[in-house]
Design a protein around this motif. Structure first.
Motif, PDB file in Angstrom:
ATOM      1  N   PRO A 169      -7.276  -1.309  30.071  1.00  0.00           N
ATOM      2  CA  PRO A 169      -6.829  -0.710  28.804  1.00  0.00           C
ATOM      3  C   PRO A 169      -6.335  -1.771  27.824  1.00  0.00           C
ATOM      4  CG  PRO A 169      -6.056   0.603  30.649  1.00  0.00           C
ATOM      5  CD  PRO A 169      -6.668  -0.636  31.244  1.00  0.00           C
ATOM      6  N   PHE A 170      -6.603  -1.529  26.552  1.00  0.00           N
ATOM      7  CA  PHE A 170      -6.233  -2.485  25.508  1.00  0.00           C
ATOM      8  C   PHE A 170      -4.955  -2.033  24.815  1.00  0.00           C
ATOM      9  CE2 PHE A 170      -8.505   0.798  23.311  1.00  0.00           C
ATOM     10  CZ  PHE A 170      -7.946   0.864  22.050  1.00  0.00           C
ATOM     11  N   ALA A 171      -4.224  -2.998  24.258  1.00  0.00           N
ATOM     12  CA  ALA A 171      -2.950  -2.690  23.607  1.00  0.00           C
ATOM     13  C   ALA A 171      -3.103  -2.421  22.117  1.00  0.00           C
ATOM     14  CB  ALA A 171      -1.958  -3.828  23.824  1.00  0.00           C
ATOM     15  N   GLY A 172      -4.245  -2.754  21.551  1.00  0.00           N
ATOM     16  CA  GLY A 172      -4.467  -2.450  20.134  1.00  0.00           C
ATOM     17  C   GLY A 172      -3.632  -3.286  19.192  1.00  0.00           C
ATOM     18  N   ALA A 173      -3.625  -4.596  19.402  1.00  0.00           N
ATOM     19  CA  ALA A 173      -2.853  -5.485  18.525  1.00  0.00           C
ATOM     20  C   ALA A 173      -3.643  -5.774  17.257  1.00  0.00           C
ATOM     21  CB  ALA A 173      -2.546  -6.799  19.248  1.00  0.00           C
ATOM     22  N   GLN A 177     -16.257   4.353  23.537  1.00  0.00           N
ATOM     23  CA  GLN A 177     -14.850   4.740  23.600  1.00  0.00           C
ATOM     24  C   GLN A 177     -14.214   4.082  24.808  1.00  0.00           C
ATOM     25  OE1 GLN A 177     -15.477   9.172  21.618  1.00  0.00           O
ATOM     26  NE2 GLN A 177     -13.806   8.866  23.060  1.00  0.00           N
ATOM     27  N   ILE A 178     -13.088   3.412  24.576  1.00  0.00           N
ATOM     28  CA  ILE A 178     -12.453   2.603  25.611  1.00  0.00           C
ATOM     29  C   ILE A 178     -11.004   3.039  25.807  1.00  0.00           C
ATOM     30  CG2 ILE A 178     -13.942   0.583  25.414  1.00  0.00           C
ATOM     31  CD1 ILE A 178     -12.021  -0.589  23.388  1.00  0.00           C
ATOM     32  N   PRO A 179     -10.438   2.805  27.004  1.00  0.00           N
ATOM     33  CA  PRO A 179      -9.077   3.285  27.290  1.00  0.00           C
ATOM     34  C   PRO A 179      -8.024   2.422  26.615  1.00  0.00           C
ATOM     35  CG  PRO A 179      -9.934   2.063  29.161  1.00  0.00           C
ATOM     36  CD  PRO A 179     -11.069   2.179  28.178  1.00  0.00           C
ATOM     37  N   ARG A 180      -7.072   3.084  25.987  1.00  0.00           N
ATOM     38  CA  ARG A 180      -5.969   2.377  25.350  1.00  0.00           C
ATOM     39  C   ARG A 180      -4.728   2.435  26.238  1.00  0.00           C
ATOM     40  NH1 ARG A 180      -4.320   6.818  20.630  1.00  0.00           N
ATOM     41  NH2 ARG A 180      -3.273   8.266  22.058  1.00  0.00           N
ATOM     42  N   ALA A 181      -3.897   1.440  26.097  1.00  0.00           N
ATOM     43  CA  ALA A 181      -2.570   1.489  26.698  1.00  0.00           C
ATOM     44  C   ALA A 181      -1.622   2.063  25.645  1.00  0.00           C
ATOM     45  CB  ALA A 181      -2.135   0.086  27.118  1.00  0.00           C
ATOM     46  N   PRO A 182      -0.637   2.826  26.071  1.00  0.00           N
ATOM     47  CA  PRO A 182      -0.211   3.034  27.449  1.00  0.00           C
ATOM     48  C   PRO A 182      -0.674   4.338  28.093  1.00  0.00           C
ATOM     49  CG  PRO A 182       1.531   3.714  25.974  1.00  0.00           C
ATOM     50  CD  PRO A 182       0.393   3.279  25.105  1.00  0.00           C
ATOM     51  N   ASP A 183      -1.405   5.196  27.392  1.00  0.00           N
ATOM     52  CA  ASP A 183      -1.705   6.518  27.946  1.00  0.00           C
ATOM     53  C   ASP A 183      -3.089   6.641  28.556  1.00  0.00           C
ATOM     54  OD1 ASP A 183      -2.994   6.323  25.520  1.00  0.00           O
ATOM     55  OD2 ASP A 183      -2.685   8.409  24.959  1.00  0.00           O
ATOM     56  N   PRO A 236       1.389  -7.762  26.510  1.00  0.00           N
ATOM     57  CA  PRO A 236       1.456  -7.581  27.967  1.00  0.00           C
ATOM     58  C   PRO A 236       2.456  -6.528  28.404  1.00  0.00           C
ATOM     59  CG  PRO A 236       2.490  -9.651  27.309  1.00  0.00           C
ATOM     60  CD  PRO A 236       1.787  -9.114  26.101  1.00  0.00           C
ATOM     61  N   LEU A 237       3.507  -6.313  27.607  1.00  0.00           N
ATOM     62  CA  LEU A 237       4.489  -5.293  27.962  1.00  0.00           C
ATOM     63  C   LEU A 237       3.898  -3.895  27.831  1.00  0.00           C
ATOM     64  CD1 LEU A 237       7.552  -6.916  26.202  1.00  0.00           C
ATOM     65  CD2 LEU A 237       7.360  -6.477  28.652  1.00  0.00           C
ATOM     66  N   VAL A 238       3.151  -3.649  26.753  1.00  0.00           N
ATOM     67  CA  VAL A 238       2.518  -2.344  26.564  1.00  0.00           C
ATOM     68  C   VAL A 238       1.480  -2.096  27.652  1.00  0.00           C
ATOM     69  CG1 VAL A 238       1.028  -0.989  25.036  1.00  0.00           C
ATOM     70  CG2 VAL A 238       2.963  -2.261  24.091  1.00  0.00           C
ATOM     71  N   ILE A 239       0.714  -3.122  27.993  1.00  0.00           N
ATOM     72  CA  ILE A 239      -0.350  -2.965  28.992  1.00  0.00           C
ATOM     73  C   ILE A 239       0.217  -2.746  30.394  1.00  0.00           C
ATOM     74  CG2 ILE A 239      -2.196  -4.202  30.201  1.00  0.00           C
ATOM     75  CD1 ILE A 239      -2.955  -5.445  27.528  1.00  0.00           C
ATOM     76  N   SER A 240       1.287  -3.479  30.728  1.00  0.00           N
ATOM     77  CA  SER A 240       1.796  -3.449  32.099  1.00  0.00           C
ATOM     78  C   SER A 240       2.877  -2.409  32.329  1.00  0.00           C
ATOM     79  CB  SER A 240       2.362  -4.825  32.462  1.00  0.00           C
ATOM     80  OG  SER A 240       3.506  -5.120  31.676  1.00  0.00           O
TER      81      SER A 240
END
Length: 271
Positions: free
Chosen positions: A145-149, A102-108, A229-233
């Motif tokens: 964290p990943f953006a899940g594209a 289980q890995i951290p997602r962006a943005p939460d 990059p917008l979701v991640i940053s």
């Protein structure tokens, strides 16, 4: 926002139906087979019997955690192996990677299962470097964290998604709003120009971009990469609307990109 665009799944259903493939909302309750095992029909929850020669059942995936459980490693709330940002498990000398963690997602930042090759490769690099490195270098190798594209093309339609949908953003506790617009893939003077539906999910007040969806016959999938990059940053709809110079050349993109049109509208929607 407006309601021009539907959810991506609805738009894909429409495209599949236009291609001559029936889309049925009911559930299959029984699969009937011949004596030799070959499928002959499916019964639905409405009692209808549909003859067929093949059935594909898509039920998702589950992590294979038997080894981790045997080793006494801690699991996460979705059943995957719990790891920190260095891919270290609850056992200090054991690292894990790939589809099982289980890995951290962006943005939460919530740690979720995301069994795709793009993130699996990233977790593998981090785990390998840390497992093979010295104590002085381990802290430098962390999974961001990943953006899940994700994107898919079928029946001549592209569908892509980045970050959180509106429902997931609300579930995550964000005061989220969805902005829907319809624009064109190229300058309208080109006969190949096709409509693109864009949905931006952003946070009310701050304008932070939480996710987005694009659907269209061209230019919808790879355009979603702009949102990563917008979701991640923690970028905002104002950043996208006013500070991003996206490609404008009539055969490839209109003077104002569909993403920028959506971002401009989202600035009004988020206040």
């Amino acid at each position: 926002g407006s309601t021009v665009a539907c959810e991506a799944s609805d738009l894909m259903d429409r495209a599949v139906a236009e291609a001559g493939v029936p889309v049925r909302a009911e559930r299959a309750t029984e699969i009937l087979a011949e004596d030799d095992g070959r499928v002959r029909a499916v019964r639905t929850d409405r009692g209808e019997l549909i003859g067929c020669q093949m059935v594909i059942v898509s039920v998702g995936v589950e992590p294979r955690t038997e080894l981790a459980v045997t080793a006494g490693l801690r699991l996460g709330d979705m059943g995957g192996v719990a790891v920190d940002d260095q891919m270290r498990t609850s056992a200090r000398s054991v690292w894990a990677c790939g589809d099982v963690v289980q890995i951290p997602r962006a943005p939460d930042g919530r740690r979720v299962l995301w069994p795709l090759a793009t993130t699996a490769r990233r977790t593998a690099r981090v785990a390998a470097r840390n497992a093979a490195g010295s104590a002085s270098t381990r802290s430098a190798d962390r999974f961001r964290p990943f953006a899940g594209a994700v994107g898919v093309r079928a029946f001549g339609v592209e569908v892509s998604s980045v970050g959180l949908s509106l429902s997931r953003a609300l579930d995550a506790g964000f005061d989220a709003v969805a902005t829907d617009v319809r624009h064109v893939s190229r300058t309208r003077a080109f006969p190949e120009a096709a409509p693109i539906d864009v949905r931006l999910v952003s946070e009310r007040g701050s304008g932070r971009i939480l996710g987005g969806q694009l659907v269209g016959r061209e230019g919808a999938a790879l355009r979603a990469n702009v949102l990563v990059p917008l979701v991640i940053s923690g970028g905002t709809v104002r950043d996208l609307a006013e500070d991003f110079d996206l490609i404008y050349t009539p055969p490839l993109g209109p003077a104002v990109d569909p993403l920028k049109v959506a971002a401009s509208q989202a600035m009004r929607d988020t206040g």
